[in-house]
Structures are given as structure tokens and as C-alpha cells.
Design a protein around this motif. Structure first.
Motif, mmCIF file in Angstrom:
data_model
loop_
_atom_site.group_PDB
_atom_site.id
_atom_site.type_symbol
_atom_site.label_atom_id
_atom_site.label_comp_id
_atom_site.label_asym_id
_atom_site.label_seq_id
_atom_site.Cartn_x
_atom_site.Cartn_y
_atom_site.Cartn_z
ATOM 1 N N ASP A 69 0.823 -1.211 0.000
ATOM 2 C CA ASP A 69 0.000 0.000 0.000
ATOM 3 C C ASP A 69 0.853 1.255 0.000
ATOM 4 O O ASP A 69 0.549 2.230 -0.680
ATOM 5 C CB ASP A 69 -0.937 0.007 1.212
ATOM 6 C CG ASP A 69 -1.882 -1.182 1.161
ATOM 7 O OD1 ASP A 69 -2.138 -1.677 0.031
ATOM 8 O OD2 ASP A 69 -2.329 -1.640 2.230
ATOM 9 N N ALA A 70 1.922 1.204 0.771
ATOM 10 C CA ALA A 70 2.794 2.364 0.866
ATOM 11 C C ALA A 70 3.562 2.578 -0.436
ATOM 12 O O ALA A 70 3.902 3.695 -0.807
ATOM 13 C CB ALA A 70 3.772 2.183 2.023
ATOM 14 N N LEU A 71 3.809 1.504 -1.129
ATOM 15 C CA LEU A 71 4.604 1.571 -2.354
ATOM 16 C C LEU A 71 3.839 2.207 -3.510
ATOM 17 O O LEU A 71 4.394 2.953 -4.320
ATOM 18 C CB LEU A 71 5.028 0.145 -2.738
ATOM 19 C CG LEU A 71 5.694 -0.032 -4.109
ATOM 20 C CD1 LEU A 71 7.117 0.510 -4.065
ATOM 21 C CD2 LEU A 71 5.702 -1.505 -4.524
ATOM 22 N N GLU A 72 2.544 1.898 -3.559
ATOM 23 C CA GLU A 72 1.740 2.200 -4.736
ATOM 24 C C GLU A 72 1.938 3.616 -5.280
ATOM 25 O O GLU A 72 2.128 3.805 -6.481
ATOM 26 C CB GLU A 72 0.264 1.957 -4.414
ATOM 27 C CG GLU A 72 -0.500 1.479 -5.608
ATOM 28 C CD GLU A 72 -1.882 0.941 -5.236
ATOM 29 O OE1 GLU A 72 -2.208 0.868 -4.020
ATOM 30 O OE2 GLU A 72 -2.625 0.620 -6.169
ATOM 31 N N GLY A 73 1.947 4.590 -4.389
ATOM 32 C CA GLY A 73 2.050 5.970 -4.819
ATOM 33 C C GLY A 73 3.395 6.338 -5.439
ATOM 34 O O GLY A 73 3.549 7.411 -6.024
ATOM 35 N N HIS A 74 4.387 5.481 -5.300
ATOM 36 C CA HIS A 74 5.718 5.812 -5.811
ATOM 37 C C HIS A 74 6.034 5.137 -7.145
ATOM 38 O O HIS A 74 7.042 5.436 -7.773
ATOM 39 C CB HIS A 74 6.789 5.392 -4.789
ATOM 40 C CG HIS A 74 6.645 6.071 -3.465
ATOM 41 N ND1 HIS A 74 6.994 7.393 -3.259
ATOM 42 C CD2 HIS A 74 6.175 5.627 -2.276
ATOM 43 C CE1 HIS A 74 6.756 7.722 -1.997
ATOM 44 N NE2 HIS A 74 6.254 6.667 -1.382
ATOM 45 N N VAL A 75 5.165 4.190 -7.541
ATOM 46 C CA VAL A 75 5.514 3.351 -8.687
ATOM 47 C C VAL A 75 5.699 4.158 -9.978
ATOM 48 O O VAL A 75 6.698 3.987 -10.686
ATOM 49 C CB VAL A 75 4.455 2.246 -8.891
ATOM 50 C CG1 VAL A 75 4.766 1.441 -10.145
ATOM 51 C CG2 VAL A 75 4.436 1.313 -7.680
ATOM 52 N N ASP A 76 4.740 5.046 -10.271
ATOM 53 C CA ASP A 76 4.836 5.798 -11.527
ATOM 54 C C ASP A 76 6.166 6.525 -11.654
ATOM 55 O O ASP A 76 6.826 6.482 -12.682
ATOM 56 C CB ASP A 76 3.691 6.821 -11.615
ATOM 57 C CG ASP A 76 2.394 6.154 -12.081
ATOM 58 O OD1 ASP A 76 2.494 5.214 -12.908
ATOM 59 O OD2 ASP A 76 1.321 6.549 -11.604
ATOM 60 N N ARG A 77 6.540 7.168 -10.555
ATOM 61 C CA ARG A 77 7.780 7.936 -10.559
ATOM 62 C C ARG A 77 8.984 7.015 -10.798
ATOM 63 O O ARG A 77 9.877 7.315 -11.591
ATOM 64 C CB ARG A 77 7.912 8.655 -9.216
ATOM 65 C CG ARG A 77 9.057 9.638 -9.114
ATOM 66 C CD ARG A 77 8.925 10.510 -7.864
ATOM 67 N NE ARG A 77 8.509 9.777 -6.666
ATOM 68 C CZ ARG A 77 9.319 9.024 -5.915
ATOM 69 N NH1 ARG A 77 10.580 8.894 -6.245
ATOM 70 N NH2 ARG A 77 8.858 8.409 -4.837
#
Ligand code: SAM
Lengths: 291, 206, 142
Positions: free
Chosen positions: B110-118
Motif C-alpha cells: 500500500d505504501a509503495l503504490e504511490g511511488h511506482v509511476d515515478r
């Protein structure tokens, strides 16, 4: 969609919904590291149902509240005792005991002075067959046994099985791999067909309750030279395995060893220990220079 | 009888963890003794706001066991902030540190999800490869779609190879067309042809 | 389980055919299968491990003529695995080739310092892989 399970007794009627089950598993996992998948619902539910009637709870919810908030933790312990798989027997995976006397202990004592303490921890010990097998192996096969102050600690999360271990009463099946000579030497046959381990051995092992995922219970295990942790990690998921490995790291003396069950390997768990091959067995060593 | 029964060895940490406050733990994280740093790192899992301090320590920490304890606490904290700081280590030259960060990120979906695109848009192909490796092993429903996007849009052969590897494990039949397109793009590359054929077969369940 | 572990390291009779045994250590499934297919086609026997600790374990369990080791792997990376193996008297002499995605000179240095005999950079073609394997581990087939 879940099909109705065949009724197996008065309690088999569903006592918990799928959401209840999920919540319970989550809680139990946090407390013990033991994980139940969906396909274990029947197994878990049956045991909970019998505890619900034992304590005369009104419903699963009532019961679950009791388990979670009871200050003595007694009911949780009951559940743990009911849910654990305690299967074990004398001289299980005994090639590792060969490695212990022929490879591991010589390596351990090469850094000690005669009379020093050698500390061995059997965790989980279940009903005691493993630590007793270790003691018998040392007495029978380790020539240097008399030169060292040997301490065998044995722990399990299951309080009921620990009292069986202390009592030391075993079935024919459990001692199947013990030779007649050794049976004569270390056991007393009883009229009911069981075998009682001799008092000297019983008194030489320090049994205590310990949950490997609870640091307050494991903190007192320090400077251990050899840990036997066999057939426990298979019940855990990656994170709890890793946590347990890190706890062992703290418990071990530098250069100390871990022996796992034959289908278990540290390689998917932690790089903190190095594999060593001693007398044909793969064991894991805390590096001497680790601290 | 040579085996002696001893009392279980006594507790060694007087005071107990509860009485030690957060700031004392942060101080202990800089102690000269590895075992003190280890237990401080472990206790700090109870204070999510200390994730940046744990990461700062991780960057300089040399002891493998202390690193392991810090990573475990960051997993426990599991905040997007912790994941963001961990992701910075993908750039490190220290392979052990990098891999430790990757393994930790895999445990905090869950914590990772927001960083994937970058991460998938990073200019450094190695960082993209590591992001793909993480996606291949993390429990995220959206991971296969991300990998499919990588093989559609990333031009670097090793990034695509890593994504194909992930798809061999977690891909679905809806990705077979993308794989076929990729095979045309890398026609003639022994390894890519082999990897794509293998992944496609595995996805088809053979 | 293959019965590979029982084959002697240096064959003297006719029992062992092929060019030798190779341990492939890589966390990627397609990578491992690729190395296996190329190396088996070249006459090698191949065993696989998925990370450095497992590689170390397998190297201890039976004898190999060559280890092919990926650098980026979970649990124990390739450098760490080689460093550990090079301090183990039983394993310090087994030839090793590392494979990484980083092409810079510094990484090559790091690989050699960790104890690699040779290093390759991905993507590795089948011809290149076979040549290196033959050069580092190869013995002529019977
Ligand atoms: C199958 S027995 C293994 C006994 C013995 N080591 C052997 O290999 O024969 C597994 C034991 O693990 C214990 N156990 C389960 N979870 C535990 C935990 N979190 N901490 C300590 N023991 C645990 C169970 O109570 C059970 O007795």
C-alpha cells in the motif's frame, strides 16, 4: 461461493461468518505467527466452536472479545494449545544429531575452555522428544560430554504440550526409533504400555514456555551455542520467519549454529547466517565477527 | 550425570522497553554497540514518525543485523513516507543495501503504490529494473498491468527483460498480445526471444 | 531432485559424460531457464538457485565446475555470495562468472574483487555465454 460443510457434530453449524474468520485469523497470526489460509476454515471453526461451548459464550463475537481482552490471556492460551500441530518423535531427522556431535559441537568448543558452558536451545520442543533425543545423543555419542557444562533449554508456545514434555511419558509410536538398548538405559516401561523417560534426564532439561514472536518471552535466551528450530518455520509467512531469524541472531553467541528441519532452509529467509556443511548436513552459522 | 540443569538465563535489559522513550531510542540508534542499535531500531517501529531517522541510519549502518532490524521496522511502519525514503536506496552503489530496500518495499504494497509511476519513469535504467523487480514480487493487484505498461513503453532491453520475467510469474492472458509485440521489437535477441516465449507459455499454463 | 549430486567432479572413467556441472544463481525465472537451455545445449549439466544464500547452500551440497552468478538478487547479492564463498576453504577454488546489468568499470572491479574470474553484462547472448562457460569451466567432452 462456499459450499455448506458436512455436519461433524453439534457445533459444526457455522459459528462465524467469513469476515469473522478473516478477523480471527488476522488476530491469531499477530499473536503467534501462525497463519491459516481459507482452506483451514473448517479446522479453525471446529476448534473455536468447542471453545465457545466450553466457556459458554453466547456467540463468536462474545468469545472473540473475551480472547482479545482477557487480562490473564488464559483463553488465548487454550486456543493456541488447540490450534498447534505438535507432531514429533524421538530421533526425528537424526542425521542432524550426528552433525551435532561430529561437527557442530567440536566447532563450538574449539573456542571455549574446558568447563565452559555449552548452551543448546530446542525451540519448539513440543512434547520433549527432541531435547531428550539431544541429551541422549550427547551422553551416548559425544566423548567430550563430561568436559563441558552442558545446558539444554527447551521451549514451546503450547503450555499443555510442555507439561507433557516435563512428565516424559511416551507411546510406543513415539519411541519407535529408539533402540532396545537405549530404551533399557533411559526409559522405564510402564504397565500401560507407555515409556517413561528416566528422572535424571527429565531433570536435566529446562522446559519453559516461549512464543518465538514475542520478544518479551525470548529476550532471556542469550549466548546460545546451538539452536534447534525444526518444523516450526513452515507454519509462518515470510515476515514472521524473518522476525524469528532475527530473534535467533540475538539469542546466539557469535559463531553459534542453527539447525532447521530437513525441508526448511534459511536461504529464503535471511542472509544473516552463513550456510555451513558439517558432516553432510547443512546448518547455519552466525558469523564469528558478527558483533 | 553430566548434563546440568540451569535456570533459564536472566533478563539482560533492565528497565524494559516501555520505559524507554522515543528520543532515548533515537539516541541509542547511534550507539557504538550493534546490539543496542538493533534493539533501538526494533522498538522504533512503534513510532512511525521516526521513519526518516531510521532511513538516515540505514544509509550509514554497516552491521548486517542492524540493517535487518531497521528494514523490519520500516516494513512495520509501512507508511508512504517510509516507502519513499526506501526507494531512494535503489540508487545506491551498495548492492546489499539496494536489495534490502527492494525486499522491504515488496512487503509494503500500500505504501509503495504511490511511488511506482515515478520509479518507472526514472532516468536511470537500473532504477527502473529494480522497480520492475519489486512489482514482480509485491502483493498488489495492479502489478501485472504496470508490468504490461513497461513492456509497451520502455525502450531499454534489460528493463523489458525484467518485466517479462515478472510477467512469467504474475502475467495474465490479456498480456499475450503485448508480449508478441515486444518479441517483434527485439527480434534477433536470443535471450529476449527465449524469455518472451517462456513467459507466454507459462501464462497459457503450459 | 536430480541425482546430479552423486556425479564425481573429475571423471576418470566413462560414467560421466558432458563438459561439467554449472550452478546458475539468478532470481529471474526466465533467466535461469535461458541459461539452462543454452548451457545444456553446450553439454553442461545445470543446477539452479534463486538467491545468494541458496546458491551458497547448493555449492556446499555438491561439487560444481563453474558458478554463474547474477549480481542483483534478494537475501544475498552476487558480490556477497562470492565474498562468502571465497572464504570457505571447500569452495574458494570454484570458478565464478558474474552477470550484471551495470556496465561501468567500477562494477567490473567490484566483481573481480569479490572473487569473480570473469564478468558479463546483460543481455548475454547464447554464443557469448557458451564461449565463456567453455573457457572458464570447459573440459573437452569425451
Ligand atoms: C511439529 S512441532 C515440532 C517439534 C519438533 N521441533 C520436531 O521437529 O519434531 C511444532 C511445534 O511448534 C509450536 N509452536 C507453534 N507456534 C509457535 C510459536 N509462535 N512459538 C513457539 N512455538 C510454537 C507448536 O506448539 C508445536 O509444538
Amino acid at each position: 461461493m462456499a459450499l455448506p460443510k458436512p455436519a461433524a457434530g453439534p457445533d459444526a453449524k457455522s459459528v462465524m461468518t467469513d469476515v469473522d474468520y478473516e478477523k480471527f485469523c488476522e488476530f491469531f497470526y499477530r499473536k503467534t505467527g501462525i497463519q491459516f489460509k481459507e482452506n483451514k476454515k473448517y479446522y479453525v471453526e471446529r476448534r473455536i466452536a468447542s471453545r465457545i461451548s466450553a466457556v459458554r459464550a453466547e456467540s463468536f463475537r462474545d468469545y472473540f472479545t473475551m480472547v482479545r481482552f482477557q487480562s490473564s490471556g488464559e483463553e488465548l492460551q487454550h486456543l493456541v494449545n488447540d490450534m498447534t500441530v505438535n507432531e514429533t518423535y524421538f530421533f526425528r531427522e537424526d542425521y542432524q544429531f550426528d552433525a551435532l556431535v561430529d561437527g557442530i559441537l567440536p566447532a563450538v568448543v574449539s573456542r571455549k575452555r574446558p568447563g565452559d558452558r555449552v548452551r543448546i536451545w530446542s525451540v519448539p520442543c513440543s512434547s520433549g522428544e527432541e531435547p531428550y533425543s539431544i541429551a541422549i545423543t550427547l551422553l551416548e555419542r559425544w566423548a567430550e560430554c563430561d568436559c563441558w557444562d552442558i545446558e539444554i533449554l527447551a521451549s514451546d508456545i503450547d503450555s499443555r504440550i510442555l507439561s507433557e514434555a516435563r512428565a516424559g511419558l511416551y507411546s510406543e509410536r513415539s519411541v519407535a526409533r529408539v533402540s532396545t538398548a537405549l530404551r533399557g538405559k533411559y526409559f522405564r516401561p510402564r504397565p500401560d504400555g507407555q515409556f517413561q523417560i528416566c528422572d535424571d534426564l527429565r531433570e536435566s532439561i529446562d522446559f519453559s514456555m516461549a512464543n518465538v514472536v514475542d520478544r518479551t518471552q525470548t529476550g532471556r535466551f542469550r549466548d546460545v551455542d546451538v539452536i534447534f528450530c525444526r518444523n516450526l518455520l513452515i507454519y509462518f509467512d515470510d515476515i514472521v520467519r524473518r522476525q524469528t531469524a532475527e530473534m535467533f541472531f540475538d539469542a546466539l553467541a557469535p559463531g553459534g549454529f542453527i539447525c532447521l528441519g530437513h525441508s526448511e532452509s534459511m536461504s529464503r529467509i535471511s542472509p544473516l547466517f552463513l550456510p555451513r556443511k558439517l558432516r553432510g548436513s547443512i546448518v547455519y552459522q552466525k558469523p564469528l565477527s558478527a558483533e | 550425570m553430566v548434563l546440568v540443569k540451569q535456570k533459564t538465563p536472566g533478563s539482560e535489559s533492565p528497565g524494559g522497553p516501555e520505559v524507554v522513550g522515543r528520543d532515548a531510542l533515537l539516541a541509542a540508534l547511534e550507539s557504538d554497540t550493534a546490539s543496542d542499535r538493533r534493539s533501538a531500531a526494533r522498538e522504533l517501529a512503534a513510532f512511525p514518525e521516526t521513519a526518516p531517522a531510521l532511513c538516515d541510519r540505514l544509509a550509514v549502518e554497516q552491521s548486517p543485523s542492524v540493517r535487518a532490524a531497521i528494514l523490519m521496522s520500516l516494513i512495520r511502519i509501512g507508511s508512504p513516507e517510509a516507502a519513499g525514503r526506501l526507494a531512494e536506496f535503489l540508487r545506491s552503489d551498495d548492492a546489499t543495501l539496494r536489495n534490502g530496500a527492494m525486499e522491504a518495499l515488496q512487503e509494503m504494497p500500500d505504501a509503495l503504490e504511490g511511488h511506482v509511476d515515478r520509479l518507472l519513469a526514472d532516468g536511470d535504467s537500473d532504477v527502473r529494473i529494480f522497480a520492475v523487480n519489486i512489482l514482480s514480487a509485491v502483493r498488489l493487484r495492479s502489478a501485472p498491468a504496470w508490468l504490461a505498461r513497461v513492456i509497451r513503453s520502455d525502450s531499454h532491453v534489460n528493463v523489458c527483460a525484467a518485466a517479462v520475467d515478472g510477467l512469467a510469474e504474475i502475467g495474465g492472458v490479456e498480456m499475450l498480445d503485448d508480449l508478441a509485440d515486444l518479441r517483434r521489437r527485439f527480434a534477433g535477441d536470443d535471450f529476449m526471444e527465449f524469455a518472451i516465449d517462456t513467459a507466454s507459455l507459462r501464462i497459457r499454463g503450459r | 531432485m536430480s541425482n546430479a549430486s552423486s556425479s564425481p567432479r573429475h571423471p576418470q572413467g566413462d560414467e560421466v559424460s558432458g563438459r561439467g556441472r554449472i550452478l546458475v544463481v539468478d532470481d529471474g525465472i526466465t533467466m535461469r531457464l535461458y541459461y539452462r537451455s543454452v548451457l545444456e545445449a553446450a553439454g553442461f549439466e545445470v543446477e539452479e538457485a534463486t538467491n545468494g544464500v541458496e546458491g551458497y547452500e547448493k555449492a556446499l551440497a555438491s561439487a560444481f565446475d563453474l558458478m554463474i552468478v547474477d549480481i542483483n538478487m534478494p537475501k544475498m547479492d552476487g558480490y556477497a555470495m562470492l565474498r562468502a564463498i571465497r572464504t570457505d576453504p571447500a569452495l574458494c577454488a570454484v570458478p565464478a562468472v558474474t552477470i550484471s546489468t551495470e556496465a561501468s568499470e567500477r562494477d567490473a572491479q567490484q566483481a573481480l574483487r569479490a572473487g569473480a574470474n570473469f564478468y558479463l553484462v546483460k543481455p548475454v547472448g547464447s554464443k557469448e555465454l557458451t564461449e565463456v562457460a567453455l573457457m572458464v569451466a570447459g573440459r573437452s567432452p569425451r
